[in-house]
Structures are given as C-alpha cells and as structure tokens.
Enzyme design. Structure first.
Site, short mmCIF file in Angstrom:
data_model
loop_
_atom_site.label_atom_id
_atom_site.label_comp_id
_atom_site.label_asym_id
_atom_site.label_seq_id
_atom_site.Cartn_x
_atom_site.Cartn_y
_atom_site.Cartn_z
N LYS A 149 0.83 -1.21 0.00
CA LYS A 149 0.00 0.00 0.00
C LYS A 149 0.86 1.25 0.00
CE LYS A 149 -3.97 -1.85 2.56
NZ LYS A 149 -4.86 -1.63 3.72
N GLY A 152 -8.36 5.37 -0.31
CA GLY A 152 -9.27 5.24 -1.44
C GLY A 152 -8.84 4.19 -2.44
N GLY A 153 -7.87 3.36 -2.04
CA GLY A 153 -7.54 2.20 -2.86
C GLY A 153 -6.49 2.42 -3.93
N LYS A 159 -0.55 -8.02 5.69
CA LYS A 159 -1.19 -9.29 5.38
C LYS A 159 -2.47 -8.95 4.60
CE LYS A 159 -2.38 -13.69 6.12
NZ LYS A 159 -1.51 -14.73 5.55
N GLU A 198 -7.64 2.94 8.36
CA GLU A 198 -7.48 4.39 8.15
C GLU A 198 -8.40 5.14 9.09
OE1 GLU A 198 -8.32 5.55 4.08
OE2 GLU A 198 -7.06 3.95 3.29
N ASN A 208 -10.65 8.79 8.85
CA ASN A 208 -11.06 9.96 8.07
C ASN A 208 -11.38 11.10 9.03
OD1 ASN A 208 -10.93 8.49 5.63
ND2 ASN A 208 -12.91 7.58 6.13
N ARG A 257 -13.04 13.93 8.76
CA ARG A 257 -14.07 14.81 8.19
C ARG A 257 -15.44 14.20 8.46
NH1 ARG A 257 -12.32 11.33 4.03
NH2 ARG A 257 -14.05 10.03 3.33
C1 MV4 Z 1 -6.91 -4.05 2.52
C2 MV4 Z 1 -7.64 -5.11 1.94
C3 MV4 Z 1 -7.30 -6.38 2.29
N1 MV4 Z 1 -6.27 -6.59 3.18
N2 MV4 Z 1 -5.93 -4.30 3.38
C4 MV4 Z 1 -8.95 -0.54 0.00
C5 MV4 Z 1 -9.03 0.90 0.28
C6 MV4 Z 1 -8.16 1.16 1.42
N3 MV4 Z 1 -8.77 2.07 2.29
C7 MV4 Z 1 -7.94 -0.15 2.06
N4 MV4 Z 1 -8.39 -1.15 1.15
C8 MV4 Z 1 -8.20 -2.47 1.37
N5 MV4 Z 1 -7.21 -2.77 2.25
C9 MV4 Z 1 -5.63 -5.54 3.69
N6 MV4 Z 1 -4.63 -5.78 4.54
C10 MV4 Z 1 -8.68 -4.80 1.05
C11 MV4 Z 1 -8.96 -3.48 0.76
C12 MV4 Z 1 -10.05 -3.25 -0.14
C13 MV4 Z 1 -11.20 -2.60 0.30
C14 MV4 Z 1 -11.35 -2.11 1.60
C15 MV4 Z 1 -12.49 -1.47 2.01
C16 MV4 Z 1 -13.55 -1.32 1.13
C17 MV4 Z 1 -13.44 -1.78 -0.15
C18 MV4 Z 1 -12.29 -2.43 -0.58
C19 MV4 Z 1 -12.20 -2.92 -1.88
C20 MV4 Z 1 -11.06 -3.55 -2.29
C21 MV4 Z 1 -9.98 -3.71 -1.43
#
Ligand code: MV4
Length: 451
Positions: free
Chosen positions: A158, A164-165, A201, A287, A289, A291
């Site tokens: 990451k 926001g991905g 992970k 995370e 936010n 706001r």
């Molecule tokens: C992750 C995850 C799986 N494992 N972290 C996507 C946005 C960001 N805020 C964090 N995200 C993710 N982190 C780990 N360790 C999967 C996502 C993720 C996701 C998270 C929340 C809502 C939608 C999502 C869609 C795809 C991936």
C-alpha cells in the site's frame, strides 16, 4: 458561537451544513464556481461569492479565493464538508493564520491520518488493533521479502500517501512481491508524488466497518456506533447501513469503547471515522477519516444526534453536549447513493433533470441539492442525492427502502436508482451476507448487465 459560516463546498453537503448553521442561528455564505451559478446551495445561503471557473482546482480547491471570500463577507468560520479541502492540513493552518475557525480537527491530526503509516503507528500506540505488516515504509525488496515471509502470503503493498484504494497491489507469493512493490511505487508517485509503500497481510473476504466518533479536545469523546460500507464498486461506496448486520451489541460496545477511549487520548476535536476491515470476528484498523462523511446520515438516523450541529459547537469551543450514556441506538438505517450514472455501465450522465419527485413519508430522508430543471454539470462528482431510510428493525428499513425507491422519480438523466431497486430485492443483501467484493462479483453475473 460563530456569527457567520462560509461553506467551502457544493451540492448536498453544502445544504446539509447550511441546515445545521441555520438551526443554530448562524448566517451562511456559499461559494461557487461559474458552473454552479444556478445551484441550490447558492440560492439557499444568506450570501454567496463566486470563487472561480468550473475546474475544482481553480474554484473549490482555490485556497486564496476562499480566504478572500471569508474576508469580504466577514465569515468567522469555514466548514469544508467532505472532499475538496476537508482533509487539507495546510488549509486548516492558513485559516488559523487568518483567525478564521476551521470546523474540523487540528491540522496536526489531519496530517497524521493523511500519512497511512503514521496513522497505523498512532492507532497502535492508542491500543487499536491493525493488520499485521511492516512497522513502517519498506526500505528495499530484501526487507519486504523477510517481512512477508513472517506474516505469510498473500500480502498487500500500500502507498503511505494513499487511501481510497490507489497504489495498492496484492502479491500471492514471493515471486510476485518485487513486481507488486514496483507497480505500487509507480502508482503512488504518479498519484501522490510520494512513492513510500508499506506491507500488510492481505485479508481476502473482509467487511468494511467504520466507527463514527466525536471528540471535543477537552479529553472527552464518544462513539456513535458503526456503519457497514462493504457494498462498494471501485472503492466508491454505494450502500451504507447501520448497525452492521455482522455485529451484535456486545461487539459494538467493545470496538466502540476502544475507539472512543483512543480518540479521547489523542485529544481529537470534532467528527471522525475510524475505518476497519472486519474478518472472522476480528477488527483491523486501516485508516481514519478526519471529516464528516457522505454516509453520516445513517448514524444520525439511528442515534438522533445531529453530527454537523455537534461539529459546529465543538469548533466554537463548547464541550461535547452528549456523554456515551446519552447515546442510544434505535432501529436500523440504510443509505443509497443515487449517482447520475447508468445503473449498469456506470457511465456518467450529466445533464438536465426533466422531472424530479423525491419519496417521503415516515422514516424517509432525501439529502439532495437537485431540483426539477437543474442541470448537473460535468465537472464534479456524480452524486445526485442520498436516500436514507430508517426502520425499527432492519427488515422494516428494507421494506421502507423498497417502497421509497419505487416512489423516487428522476427523469432526463440516467441514475443508479434501478441498481438499488435490484439490490433491495436480492437475497444476499436482504440477509446482510456480503463482503467488500460482493457487489463487483454480483455485477459480473447480473443478467441486467447485458442491457
Ligand atoms: C486491505 C484489503 C485487504 N487486506 N488491506 C482498500 C481501500 C483502502 N482504504 C484499504 N483497502 C483495502 N485494504 C488488507 N490488509 C482490502 C482493501 C479493499 C477494500 C477495503 C475497504 C472497502 C473496499 C475495498 C475494496 C477492495 C480492497
């Protein structure tokens, strides 16, 4: 208390903030781009100032123009809404230099939470559990391989400046890790100008559950329960609900209490949302936010607490008007984000709303700045409005949502209303059996996709 609040935003959230200000007896100032001269936020504000041409960077993100609008109108506070400048620490600093109150947290806390590594470190220090991973930014491939071997594959890379991905890559095994790091770095550098990345992970089927909190900077903080925002497409939430179908009252109290204590210790001021991934009964911080969020009405409907009203009072220096014992959770609420997009292709559909008939009745709330004859400009997000329903039970809320969706008429543009009419009738959705991948999988198999 403030005399005059300038709202540095547009659309439904500008109206949302004006409603709270008006009920507190505070005058309002709208700012607008030339594309928004006929927008409802301009019409409903006490005063308005044009701050630039249509592109957001020249208007809603134009800090000197917004500060000038404050000086011209004598506004003593700014509410940033969500998006645009809401999480810009420099904007908060500049307002302070001009002795204008920023209705939001301290710049210091915006900065910490904007750096995802720093945010995780802070959460850990405050006793909030997070996903196992690297303790900080990855220095090199060898370090990453060693950490990944420890935590086990799959791992996710990451961007530290992300959110926001964007800048996220999954590696299924050591053979994928170098490529994942390189790809994440390139995306991060392009999007954020910072190629620091960290490792976690990878959780394969989590839900996205977030806790709404409010702190007053006087050492007090409360949690207002959770929202389940797992139904999303390309990191855009489309359906949010509370309580989460996956949690019981004891779990809510445990995670909520933990987060509220952490936020109090941090000295956090105002509204915030602490986001978690939830899998196999465990919460993992991702995370925070700093706001008010698009989906805050879900929490308002189940607690009866006006979050924006509390934000304003806290920014003016008042202590929290509610204690944790005052917070009661009643029933269930669901929000659908109605976008000006085709319901299956998601192609944006700006243009003139020929006919607009919002639903009404008990337990139905529509937060929108749209009206019949309004022309949705192509320059900003595609949110036309939010439909929020409340019921004594989740079943009642779902039946009410079905009814309200059938009542909602928006002609002249494509909207995502038809998708929600399908979802509200879907068995998995009705049973609350979904994770963060459910919607994208559903869209692949939905026969209406062929249309
Ligand atoms: C992750 C995850 C799986 N494992 N972290 C996507 C946005 C960001 N805020 C964090 N995200 C993710 N982190 C780990 N360790 C999967 C996502 C993720 C996701 C998270 C929340 C809502 C939608 C999502 C869609 C795809 C991936």
């Amino acid at each position: 208390m403030f005399d005059k609040i300038l709202i540095a935003n547009r659309g439904e959230v500008a109206l949302r903030v004006m409603r709270a200000a008006k009920e507190l007896g505070i005058a309002t100032v709208a700012v607008y781009s030339t594309a928004d001269k006929d927008a409802m936020h301009v019409r409903l504000a006490d005063e308005s100032v044009c701050i630039g041409p249509p592109p957001a960077r020249d208007s809603y993100l134009n800090i000197p123009a917004i500060v000038a609008a404050c000086e011209i109108t004598g506004a003593d506070a700014v509410h940033p809404g969500y998006g645009f400048l809401a999480e810009n620490a420099r904007f908060a600093d500049i307002l302070e230099e001009h002795e204008i109150a920023f209705i939001g947290p301290k710049a210091e806390h915006i900065r910490i939470m904007g750096d995802k590594i720093e945010a995780k470190r802070t959460a850990a220090r405050l006793g909030i559990p997070s996903v196992p991973g690297s303790p900080g930014a990855i220095a090199n491939e060898a370090e990453a391989l060693s950490i990944a071997a420890d935590i086990g594959y799959p791992v996710i890379v990451k961007a530290a400046a992300g959110g926001g991905g964007r800048g996220m890559k999954v590696a299924d095994g050591p053979e994928d890790l170098a490529d994942a790091i390189a790809a994440a770095r390139i995306e991060a550098r392009t999007a954020f100008g910072d190629d620091s990345v960290y490792l976690e992970k990878y959780l394969s089927k989590p839900r996205h559950i977030e806790i709404q909190v409010m702190g007053d900077g006087h050492g007090r903080a409360v949690h207002l329960g959770e929202r389940d925002c797992s139904l999303q497409r390309r990191h855009q939430k489309i359906w949010e609900e509370g309580p989460s179908p996956a949690l019981n009252a004891a779990q809510r109290e445990e995670i909520g209490g933990l987060v509220a204590r952490a936020v109090a210790e941090l000295g956090y001021v105002g509204a915030g949302t602490v986001e978690f991934l939830y899998e196999d009964g465990k919460f993992y911080f991702i995370e925070m936010n700093t706001r008010v969020q698009v989906e805050h009405p879900v929490t308002e409907m189940i607690t009866g607490i006006d979050i924006v009203n509390e934000q304003i009072k806290i920014a003016a220096g008042s202590p929290l008007s509610i204690s944790q014992d005052d917070v009661r959770f009643l029933g269930a609420a669901i929000e659908c984000r109605i976008n000006a997009e085709h319901a299956r292709t998601f192609i944006p559909s700006p243009g003139r709303i020929a006919y607009f008939h919002p639903p009404g009745g008990l337990g139905v709330r529509v937060d929108s700045s749209a009206y019949q004859g309004y022309v949705i400009p192509p320059f900003y997000d595609s949110l036309v409005g939010k439909l929020i329903v409340h019921g004594r039970t989740r079943t009642e809320a779902m039946m009410r949502l079905r009814r309200a969706l059938d009542e909602f008429i928006i002609d002249g543009i494509n909207t995502t209303l038809p998708l929600f009419r399908t979802l509200v009738r879907n068995a998995d959705v009705q049973n609350g059996q979904y994770d963060i991948h459910w919607l994208e999988e559903f869209l692949k198999t939905d026969p209406a996709m062929e249309l």
